[in-house]
Design a protein around this motif. Structure first.
Motif, PDB file in Angstrom:
ATOM      1  N   UNK A 112      -6.769  36.214 -10.392  1.00  0.00           N
ATOM      2  CA  UNK A 112      -8.078  36.697  -9.957  1.00  0.00           C
ATOM      3  C   UNK A 112      -7.938  37.725  -8.844  1.00  0.00           C
ATOM      4  N   UNK A 113      -7.184  37.384  -7.809  1.00  0.00           N
ATOM      5  CA  UNK A 113      -7.018  38.313  -6.690  1.00  0.00           C
ATOM      6  C   UNK A 113      -6.266  39.561  -7.143  1.00  0.00           C
ATOM      7  N   UNK A 114      -5.268  39.382  -8.002  1.00  0.00           N
ATOM      8  CA  UNK A 114      -4.518  40.531  -8.497  1.00  0.00           C
ATOM      9  C   UNK A 114      -5.360  41.472  -9.332  1.00  0.00           C
ATOM     10  N   UNK A 115      -6.413  40.962  -9.977  1.00  0.00           N
ATOM     11  CA  UNK A 115      -7.280  41.824 -10.777  1.00  0.00           C
ATOM     12  C   UNK A 115      -8.101  42.776  -9.920  1.00  0.00           C
ATOM     13  N   UNK A 116      -8.151  42.555  -8.616  1.00  0.00           N
ATOM     14  CA  UNK A 116      -8.862  43.475  -7.722  1.00  0.00           C
ATOM     15  C   UNK A 116      -8.075  44.770  -7.527  1.00  0.00           C
ATOM     16  N   UNK A 117      -6.757  44.712  -7.743  1.00  0.00           N
ATOM     17  CA  UNK A 117      -5.904  45.916  -7.669  1.00  0.00           C
ATOM     18  C   UNK A 117      -4.841  45.776  -8.761  1.00  0.00           C
ATOM     19  N   UNK A 118      -5.280  45.864  -9.998  1.00  0.00           N
ATOM     20  CA  UNK A 118      -4.447  45.535 -11.159  1.00  0.00           C
ATOM     21  C   UNK A 118      -3.164  46.349 -11.222  1.00  0.00           C
TER      22      UNK A 118
END
Length: 537
Positions: free
Chosen positions: A240-246
């Motif tokens: 989830x957090x990684x999808x903010x800066x994929x």
């Protein structure tokens, strides 16, 4: 022509000469002719791919995807694909690979040229893509690469290609009280499952995530380790957090992507999630992992390219169901280890609702709240000081060297040797050493400490330990016993030894969970205090 009248007649009938500028003369000397004063200049290359450069030209089109970059002593081509997979949006190509990729591509180039008769005509030629772009002075060229992450997309070093691609979503502009509703299930997952209802731990984890997006270039020297059963959602946090800066999030499940020689993917990595952790006492991996957490620089090496040195902004997130996840030292300060509660294990509806919320504006709201969190507020967690959890203590115990592990077992049993039923204050050194060797052989320790190293390690485990001659009674073959003087340790009381050990590991040890409590301890020796129910959600 000496007659003045003849000179006047010659001047009046002379043809007026034109003195051209020096630039025009140079152009004519090079074989080109300047356009007549009434001739319009050649038009700009037409849009849509016709022309040498400029808007829509071949060089302009290739500049959108390719760049010429120096990496070490080699020249490489950097390819950008904004619509490609996150892990392949930036790729490094050698010059031969670049030429081969474009070898079958021919470009139709139109130019206006002026003939000898002064007339302008259109000339069509066919050129190869790669040589035309490489030879153009308008190609995109950089002196090197760098990773300069910035939430406001501030420019990096002039002349260097910045690998930072920015956030994948735009932060929500909704009021704060409305934003939390957008990702309520994920927030509940963090509080209830990841942090198991502990308010202080949740505050630390939330601040750690906020710091990553607010101050990506500031090193805090800590990593997050989530340990739990399968299906508890421990991997979900990184996803989830990684999808903010994929473009800067990588999920790996193979140790070679972390400790291997070729690590080009690490050059632009902000969050590296090591799924189903691979740590099993590998000393080579230990140094690499600790370096990724705290080292300010890292060496990046791609195949066929010289290694380069870049700033290290990687944050590590471990997620595993193994007992031993990370190499934790006695005074561990890098790894925050949490046991994920199984409250939502295999609850597919729970995680489906979480995904639905995140896909309907939840990610934008989450990013906005992380960016708005005040890291410098009074009472904000110190991210350089990790929470002292029970899971961290277990990692410390599993990471102990053989002598320390043996001594820990002795303190748990409440006896200096495996045969002793009580805590003896005076024990021969050889007796303790033999007991250690027996334990090491029993569990298969290959490299055992010799007697001298054993004594040195014991002095660190028990500060102030006295090694002196003591009197012991030795049984005789004929019956009876006789006193003998041998080297021995004068040990402090059991409670004091346990307290010294707790000071070494930096947190309390619940001795009652590992061995029998001694009646003379009376609460001393580092017994874990009862859980404060008011500190939970």
């Amino acid at each position: 022509m000496s007659d003045p009248s003849e000179i006047v007649a010659a001047v009046e009938g002379a043809e007026i000469l034109e003195f051209r500028p020096k630039a025009a003369l140079s152009a004519q000397a090079e074989g080109g002719a300047p356009p007549p004063p009434d001739e319009p200049p050649p038009p700009e290359p037409p849009a849509g791919g016709e022309g040498d450069d400029g808007a829509g030209g071949l060089v302009d089109v290739m500049n959108r995807e390719f760049a010429f970059v120096l990496m070490g002593s080699r020249a490489v081509i950097l390819r950008e694909r904004h619509d490609g997979p996150a892990e392949d949006r930036i790729r490094i190509l050698g010059l031969d690979a670049f030429r081969s990729y474009h070898f079958n591509k021919v470009y139709k180039l139109r130019r206006r040229v002026r003939g000898e008769d002064g007339e302008w005509t259109e000339k069509i030629s066919y050129v190869k893509w790669a040589p035309t772009w490489l030879n153009s002075k308008h190609r995109r060229t950089y002196d090197g690469v760098e990773f300069f992450p910035d939430p406001g997309n501030a420019p990096g070093t002039p002349g260097y290609f910045n690998l930072w691609r920015g956030f994948s979503v735009a932060p929500s502009a909704e009021p704060p009280e409305e934003r939390a509703k957008r990702y309520a299930v994920f927030l509940d997952h963090l509080k209830t499952n990841i942090c198991n209802g502990d308010r202080e731990v949740f505050a630390w984890v939330w601040a750690w995530l906020a710091h990553m997006v607010q101050r990506p270039r500031e090193r805090v020297g800590t990593a997050l380790c989530l340990r739990g059963k399968m299906g508890t959602g421990k991997t979900k946090v990184g996803e989830v957090v990684g999808s903010l800066f994929a473009s800067h999030y990588f999920l790996v499940d193979d140790p070679r992507y972390v400790t291997g020689q070729f690590n080009a993917h690490m050059a632009s990595c902000l969050l590296l999630q090591v799924d189903e952790g691979f740590w099993a006492g590998d000393k080579a991996a230990e140094g690499r992992l600790k370096g990724l957490v705290t080292a300010p620089k890292q060496m990046i090496e791609a195949k066929g390219v010289d290694p380069i040195r870049l700033d290290n902004y990687v944050r590590l997130l471990f997620s595993s169901n193994e007992d031993w996840v990370v190499p934790a030292g006695m005074d561990e300060r890098r790894f925050c280890v949490l046991d994920v509660a199984p409250h939502a294990a295999q609850n597919h509806e729970y995680f489906a609702e979480m995904d639905a919320q995140l896909g309907a504006g939840g990610r934008e709201a989450l990013l906005a709240d992380l960016l708005a969190f005040d890291l410098d507020a009074a009472g904000a967690p110190n991210l350089r000081v990790i929470p002292k959890t029970g899971a961290l203590l277990e990692q410390k115990i599993r990471s102990m060297d053989p002598v320390t592990s043996w001594w820990f077992e002795r303190l748990c049993d409440g006896a200096p040797t495996r045969r002793g039923g009580e805590w003896r204050r005076r024990v021969p050194v050889d007796t303790l050493f033999d007991d250690f060797v027996h334990m090491a052989e029993k569990i298969g320790v290959r490299r055992k400490a010799e007697s001298t190293s054993f004594g040195m390690r014991m002095r660190k485990l028990v500060p102030g330990l006295i090694n002196k001659k003591i009197t012991v009674y030795v049984d005789l073959p004929s019956g009876g016993s006789e006193p003998r003087r041998v080297r021995g340790f004068a040990l402090p009381p059991l409670a004091e030894c346990r307290s010294l050990f707790c000071a070494l590991v930096g947190q309390d040890v619940p001795w009652g969970e590992f061995g029998e409590e001694e009646s003379d301890q009376g609460g001393e020796g580092g017994v874990a205090p009862p859980v404060d129910e008011d500190a939970r959600f």
